[in-house]
Design a protein around this motif. Structure first.
Motif, PDB file in Angstrom:
ATOM      1  N   HIS A  91      40.261  43.699  35.201  1.00 53.94           N
ATOM      2  CA  HIS A  91      39.282  43.478  36.288  1.00 53.94           C
ATOM      3  C   HIS A  91      40.281  43.785  37.368  1.00 53.94           C
ATOM      4  O   HIS A  91      41.372  43.775  37.299  1.00 53.94           O
ATOM      5  CB  HIS A  91      39.604  42.103  36.223  1.00 53.94           C
ATOM      6  CG  HIS A  91      38.975  41.181  35.242  1.00 53.94           C
ATOM      7  ND1 HIS A  91      37.029  41.138  35.266  1.00 53.94           N
ATOM      8  CD2 HIS A  91      39.583  41.010  33.881  1.00 53.94           C
ATOM      9  CE1 HIS A  91      36.750  40.277  34.359  1.00 53.94           C
ATOM     10  NE2 HIS A  91      37.839  40.036  33.637  1.00 53.94           N
ATOM     11  N   THR A  93      41.953  43.635  40.793  1.00 50.42           N
ATOM     12  CA  THR A  93      42.879  42.498  41.647  1.00 50.42           C
ATOM     13  C   THR A  93      42.769  43.125  42.730  1.00 50.42           C
ATOM     14  O   THR A  93      42.888  44.232  43.055  1.00 50.42           O
ATOM     15  CB  THR A  93      43.861  41.661  41.097  1.00 50.42           C
ATOM     16  OG1 THR A  93      44.801  42.535  40.795  1.00 50.42           O
ATOM     17  CG2 THR A  93      43.634  41.078  39.678  1.00 50.42           C
ATOM     18  N   ALA A  99      44.370  43.375  35.890  1.00 47.63           N
ATOM     19  CA  ALA A  99      44.346  42.552  35.235  1.00 47.63           C
ATOM     20  C   ALA A  99      43.637  42.464  33.996  1.00 47.63           C
ATOM     21  O   ALA A  99      42.504  42.562  33.746  1.00 47.63           O
ATOM     22  CB  ALA A  99      44.282  41.098  36.188  1.00 47.63           C
ATOM     23  N   THR A 116      38.200  35.725  38.465  1.00 49.77           N
ATOM     24  CA  THR A 116      39.382  36.402  37.893  1.00 49.77           C
ATOM     25  C   THR A 116      39.533  37.539  38.961  1.00 49.77           C
ATOM     26  O   THR A 116      40.606  37.808  39.613  1.00 49.77           O
ATOM     27  CB  THR A 116      39.398  37.034  36.653  1.00 49.77           C
ATOM     28  OG1 THR A 116      38.890  36.744  35.774  1.00 49.77           O
ATOM     29  CG2 THR A 116      40.761  38.402  36.167  1.00 49.77           C
ATOM     30  N   GLU A 117      38.804  38.322  39.479  1.00 47.59           N
ATOM     31  CA  GLU A 117      39.273  40.311  40.518  1.00 47.59           C
ATOM     32  C   GLU A 117      39.200  39.559  41.529  1.00 47.59           C
ATOM     33  O   GLU A 117      39.853  40.510  42.002  1.00 47.59           O
ATOM     34  CB  GLU A 117      37.513  40.731  40.342  1.00 47.59           C
ATOM     35  CG  GLU A 117      36.768  40.312  40.815  1.00 47.59           C
ATOM     36  CD  GLU A 117      35.329  41.347  41.059  1.00 47.59           C
ATOM     37  OE1 GLU A 117      34.912  40.711  41.357  1.00 47.59           O
ATOM     38  OE2 GLU A 117      35.352  42.303  40.659  1.00 47.59           O
ATOM     39  N   GLU A 118      39.325  38.294  42.102  1.00 48.96           N
ATOM     40  CA  GLU A 118      39.680  37.559  43.196  1.00 48.96           C
ATOM     41  C   GLU A 118      40.954  36.714  43.712  1.00 48.96           C
ATOM     42  O   GLU A 118      40.878  36.108  44.554  1.00 48.96           O
ATOM     43  CB  GLU A 118      38.289  36.910  44.623  1.00 48.96           C
ATOM     44  CG  GLU A 118      37.012  37.537  44.053  1.00 48.96           C
ATOM     45  CD  GLU A 118      35.573  36.750  44.719  1.00 48.96           C
ATOM     46  OE1 GLU A 118      36.132  35.478  44.669  1.00 48.96           O
ATOM     47  OE2 GLU A 118      34.309  36.937  44.770  1.00 48.96           O
ATOM     48  N   THR A 119      41.249  37.276  41.784  1.00 50.68           N
ATOM     49  CA  THR A 119      42.371  36.152  41.960  1.00 50.68           C
ATOM     50  C   THR A 119      43.698  37.664  42.370  1.00 50.68           C
ATOM     51  O   THR A 119      43.947  38.289  41.438  1.00 50.68           O
ATOM     52  CB  THR A 119      42.465  35.128  40.863  1.00 50.68           C
ATOM     53  OG1 THR A 119      41.794  33.972  41.526  1.00 50.68           O
ATOM     54  CG2 THR A 119      43.951  34.976  41.008  1.00 50.68           C
ATOM     55  N   MET A 121      47.437  38.810  41.088  1.00 46.63           N
ATOM     56  CA  MET A 121      48.535  39.038  40.101  1.00 46.63           C
ATOM     57  C   MET A 121      49.036  38.277  39.843  1.00 46.63           C
ATOM     58  O   MET A 121      49.938  38.112  38.830  1.00 46.63           O
ATOM     59  CB  MET A 121      48.743  40.426  39.978  1.00 46.63           C
ATOM     60  CG  MET A 121      49.359  41.108  38.025  1.00 46.63           C
ATOM     61  SD  MET A 121      47.846  40.694  36.865  1.00 46.63           S
ATOM     62  CE  MET A 121      48.382  40.461  35.829  1.00 46.63           C
ATOM     63  N   LEU A 124      47.623  35.094  38.861  1.00 50.37           N
ATOM     64  CA  LEU A 124      47.086  34.755  37.445  1.00 50.37           C
ATOM     65  C   LEU A 124      48.674  35.054  36.744  1.00 50.37           C
ATOM     66  O   LEU A 124      48.112  34.048  35.606  1.00 50.37           O
ATOM     67  CB  LEU A 124      46.553  36.480  37.383  1.00 50.37           C
ATOM     68  CG  LEU A 124      45.239  36.645  38.197  1.00 50.37           C
ATOM     69  CD1 LEU A 124      44.976  38.189  37.541  1.00 50.37           C
ATOM     70  CD2 LEU A 124      43.841  35.795  37.445  1.00 50.37           C
TER      71      LEU A 124
END
Length: 334
Positions: A91, A93, A99, A116-119, A121, A124
């Protein structure tokens, strides 16, 4: 007239058989069967009534190990069990990292929430990706606390395994994700060599294939296009365009239908710049079923000069190479 018709028909059948039988095809080098490990060594789960948004961490089978998918330890274990290629999920980020994590959201496996893709690294890296795993409906969580900080970035994976290869799965439909991966690979030749191929979301997959010379990959549409056209035209030995310079996915239960299966078919694909990946039985879902037990492995042709997709590398690796031969060395039984 009938006699001539029968003779003509027999001649056509004989010609088709001679063109497509593997008995008289090129002799393939023994021991070339290679394993492609889906998600590395990971926790298995019940596939009954599985849907796209099912939280698989909540339905794992009782653990026999502590490995968590898409982590560096799980990838290392997969290579140690004989994987030639490890599949992983990515994904892109907001801070420009890839990620390595399977799920679209964080809520199922981790102690975090959100997409996930809006968070970033950095966030994460703070999560426990073993948090949500349970085999008994939530009474116990055997991996909780064991996955803190274990979501790697793709560049970390490449650095951790020099000389190894990976199949990258795009989880999105973002063109910029394909562009970002292309940038990364074009700027880092060693990481380009480490990328066996790409697949998944059609838009980023095709964008990365367009931008990275020689990169191979596939999506569901391209798989169906390749196999359907080959079924129509492959009797002549012709390899249609969707099967060229790509990764050709073959479900175990449909392989027998392909003209020239196994060895003639593989030789044709190789001559067209493609590699063949043999999957488990296709049953109307996605193309991720694996060769996961001894009974399925027994159906893989001898001297199969391609890749075998497995979800159970820790089971199939030792069965394929019981004496611990490296990928590409002589195959010793099943």
């Amino acid at each position: 007239m009938l006699r001539k018709l029968l003779i003509g028909t027999a001649a056509v059948v004989a010609a088709l058989w001679a063109t497509n039988t593997s008995l008289f095809g090129p002799t393939l080098e023994a021991g070339k069967t290679r394993l492609l490990s889906h998600r590395g060594v990971h926790q298995t789960f019940s596939a009954e009534d599985l849907e796209n948004d099912t939280c698989t961490a909540e339905r794992i089978l009782p653990p026999t190990h502590d490995y968590i998918e898409n982590t560096i330890p799980s990838m290392r274990a997969a290579f140690e069990h004989g994987a030639a290629v490890v599949e992983l999920d990515v994904h892109l980020t907001p801070d420009g990292a890839f990620a390595v994590f399977h799920d679209w959201t964080l809520d199922c496996r981790t102690d975090g929430t959100g997409v996930t893709e809006e968070t970033p690294m950095s966030r994460l890296k703070e999560l426990d990706i073993g948090h949500g795993y349970t085999a008994d409906g939530g009474r116990t969580f055997p991996l909780r606390g064991k996955g803190i900080g274990m979501i790697p970035a793709l560049d970390e994976v490449f650095r951790a395994f020099p000389g190894r290869q990976f199949l990258i799965n795009f989880k999105s439909q973002r063109a910029d994700e394909g562009q970002a991966l292309a940038d990364l690979l074009n700027k880092n030749p060693e990481w380009r060599k480490a990328t066996f191929g790409v697949y998944g979301g059609e838009i980023p997959t095709r964008e990365s294939l367009r931008l990275v010379p020689g990169l191979r990959g596939y999506d569901k549409t391209s798989i169906i296009s390749c196999l359907s056209r080959y079924l129509a035209l492959g009797w002549s030995g012709f390899v249609p365009a969707p099967c060229r310079n790509t990764l050709v996915i073959v479900p175990l239960n449909y392989a027998w239908m392909l003209w020239g299966w196994p060895h003639r078919f593989i030789e044709r694909m190789k001559a067209a710049g493609s590699e063949v990946i043999l999957m488990g039985p296709y049953q109307g879902g996605d193309f991720t079923a694996g060769i996961d037990h001894a009974g399925q492995l027994a159906l893989v042709p001898d001297n199969f000069d391609g890749y075998v997709w497995t979800n159970r590398i820790e089971v199939i690796g030792p069965l394929l190479n019981p004496h611990g031969n490296s990928p590409g060395q002589t195959r010793v039984g099943r």
